[in-house]
Design an enzyme around this catalytic site. Structure first.
Site, PDB file in Angstrom:
ATOM      1  N   LEU A  29      45.938  35.509  29.101  1.00 37.85           N
ATOM      2  CA  LEU A  29      45.230  34.467  28.617  1.00 37.85           C
ATOM      3  C   LEU A  29      45.885  33.678  27.686  1.00 37.85           C
ATOM      4  O   LEU A  29      46.262  34.227  26.426  1.00 37.85           O
ATOM      5  CB  LEU A  29      43.901  34.715  28.284  1.00 37.85           C
ATOM      6  CG  LEU A  29      43.057  35.212  29.742  1.00 37.85           C
ATOM      7  CD1 LEU A  29      41.410  35.285  29.164  1.00 37.85           C
ATOM      8  CD2 LEU A  29      43.138  34.516  30.844  1.00 37.85           C
ATOM      9  N   HIS A  33      44.218  28.528  29.331  1.00 43.65           N
ATOM     10  CA  HIS A  33      42.840  29.352  30.064  1.00 43.65           C
ATOM     11  C   HIS A  33      41.868  28.844  29.086  1.00 43.65           C
ATOM     12  O   HIS A  33      40.539  28.687  29.441  1.00 43.65           O
ATOM     13  CB  HIS A  33      42.995  30.832  29.987  1.00 43.65           C
ATOM     14  CG  HIS A  33      44.202  31.041  30.898  1.00 43.65           C
ATOM     15  ND1 HIS A  33      45.509  31.779  30.658  1.00 43.65           N
ATOM     16  CD2 HIS A  33      44.315  31.013  32.280  1.00 43.65           C
ATOM     17  CE1 HIS A  33      46.349  31.944  31.773  1.00 43.65           C
ATOM     18  NE2 HIS A  33      45.454  31.707  32.592  1.00 43.65           N
ATOM     19  N   GLN A 153      48.491  23.901  43.756  1.00 47.28           N
ATOM     20  CA  GLN A 153      47.275  24.717  44.071  1.00 47.28           C
ATOM     21  C   GLN A 153      46.042  24.052  43.979  1.00 47.28           C
ATOM     22  O   GLN A 153      45.246  24.285  44.795  1.00 47.28           O
ATOM     23  CB  GLN A 153      47.594  25.768  42.863  1.00 47.28           C
ATOM     24  CG  GLN A 153      46.379  26.705  42.678  1.00 47.28           C
ATOM     25  CD  GLN A 153      46.830  27.978  41.833  1.00 47.28           C
ATOM     26  OE1 GLN A 153      47.256  28.862  42.062  1.00 47.28           O
ATOM     27  NE2 GLN A 153      45.958  27.900  40.565  1.00 47.28           N
TER      28      GLN A 153
HETATM   29  O1  PAF Z   1      46.490  30.134  38.802  1.00 45.58           O
HETATM   30  C1  PAF Z   1      46.158  31.207  38.952  1.00 45.58           C
HETATM   31  O2  PAF Z   1      46.339  32.042  37.881  1.00 45.58           O
HETATM   32  C2  PAF Z   1      46.120  32.074  40.393  1.00 45.58           C
HETATM   33  O3  PAF Z   1      47.053  31.358  41.240  1.00 45.58           O
HETATM   34  C3  PAF Z   1      44.837  32.173  40.640  1.00 45.58           C
HETATM   35  C4  PAF Z   1      44.256  30.795  40.889  1.00 45.58           C
HETATM   36  C5  PAF Z   1      44.021  32.923  39.701  1.00 45.58           C
HETATM   37  C6  PAF Z   1      44.719  33.043  42.093  1.00 45.58           C
HETATM   38  O4  PAF Z   1      45.302  34.286  42.073  1.00 45.58           O
END
Ligand code: PAF
Length: 277
Positions: A29, A33, A153
């Site tokens: 982290l 994050h 994503q």
């Molecule tokens: O973005 C990330 O850290 C990863 O792709 C996730 C969303 C935790 C899925 O493993």
């Protein structure tokens, strides 16, 4: 509190019984994050619950990628979660999340899943969407918060939730950058000082692209490309797209996305919103 198993998680969720938001992570982290966790808290308020998941998902790593050496910093991750007032950390191991081993049924991300990152990392987004769907269904949050740094994503997760009628609200949070412009990423810790300096070409390219927006889409890409010198970074792609990653529009909101390998092969991605007048 830390839940290691799905039973512990279910017990903790039943005890909390309140509106919740989840931040999914692979650990290691950093301040990016922390920004997601703070956004998650803002969404649910002091009486709600913020859940952080920590799981390095093997399904989203291809052969030869950095699954084995991906940074694992569990104790400092827990300290960061405590510091941010996280209510619950779910940190399963592989056997807990994939009790039957490799899942037979996975989430197929469609054509967008084979473009950009997906063209360089085949199968990556099927792995991401599968684990995100599982973690959503295990944590049953009202909100799930993801960073815009992983823009493709985020776009695919939004698509999955819409297309599969999953009852969760997906919230995107702007990328957090170092003072010098580098987008925060768990993989930045692979970079030497020299590689860090080389990596700044990515954010410089995005800024140059944004500055050229008045001259149209081709000028945006050309200005960005001029910052990506082959002796500093090896570009995987540099593309201007629409906000949902459809083909780039002539006018209006767009997204400039870049991926490049730096130094000994650390892959970095970055992106920026572009407004085409
Ligand atoms: O973005 C990330 O850290 C990863 O792709 C996730 C969303 C935790 C899925 O493993």
């Amino acid at each position: 509190m830390v839940a290691r198993t799905r039973d512990q998680l279910a017990d903790a969720l039943a005890a909390a019984d309140t509106v919740s938001s989840v931040v999914m992570t692979m650990g290691a982290l950093h301040d990016g994050h922390r920004a997601l966790i703070r956004a998650a808290r803002d969404l649910v308020g002091g009486d709600g619950s913020v859940i952080v998941t920590i799981f390095v998902n093997p399904l989203q790593f291809g052969p030869g990628e950095d699954l084995e050496r991906y940074p694992r910093t569990f104790e400092s991750d827990l300290a960061a979660c405590a510091d941010e007032g996280v209510d619950l950390v779910f940190a399963p191991d592989d056997a807990e999340l994939y009790p039957g081993g490799q899942p037979v049924v996975t989430v197929e991300p469609g054509t967008l899943g084979r473009e950009l990152e997906g063209a360089v990392r085949p199968g990556h987004f099927a792995g991401v969407l599968t684990v995100v769907a599982k973690l959503l269904n295990l944590t049953v949050p009202t909100y799930a918060v993801f960073g815009e740094k992983d823009y493709q994503q985020l776009t695919l997760i939004r698509r999955m939730v819409a297309d599969l009628e999953l009852p969760y609200q997906i919230v995107g949070v702007p990328t957090v950058r170092e003072a010098d412009g580098l987008a925060l990423s768990s993989r930045n810790r692979y970079l030497s000082d020299e590689e860090h300096t080389a990596a700044l070409a990515l954010s410089r390219a995005l800024r140059a692209g944004a500055d050229a927006a008045g001259s149209g889409p081709d000028a945006v890409v050309a200005a960005a490309a001029a910052e990506l010198k082959p002796d500093a970074v090896a570009v995987d792609y540099l593309e201007l797209r629409g906000p949902r990653l459809e083909p780039a529009p002539e006018h209006g909101p767009a997204r400039l996305l870049v991926a490049a390998r730096v130094g000994r092969g650390t892959r970095l991605i970055d992106n920026a919103a572009i407004e085409l007048p």
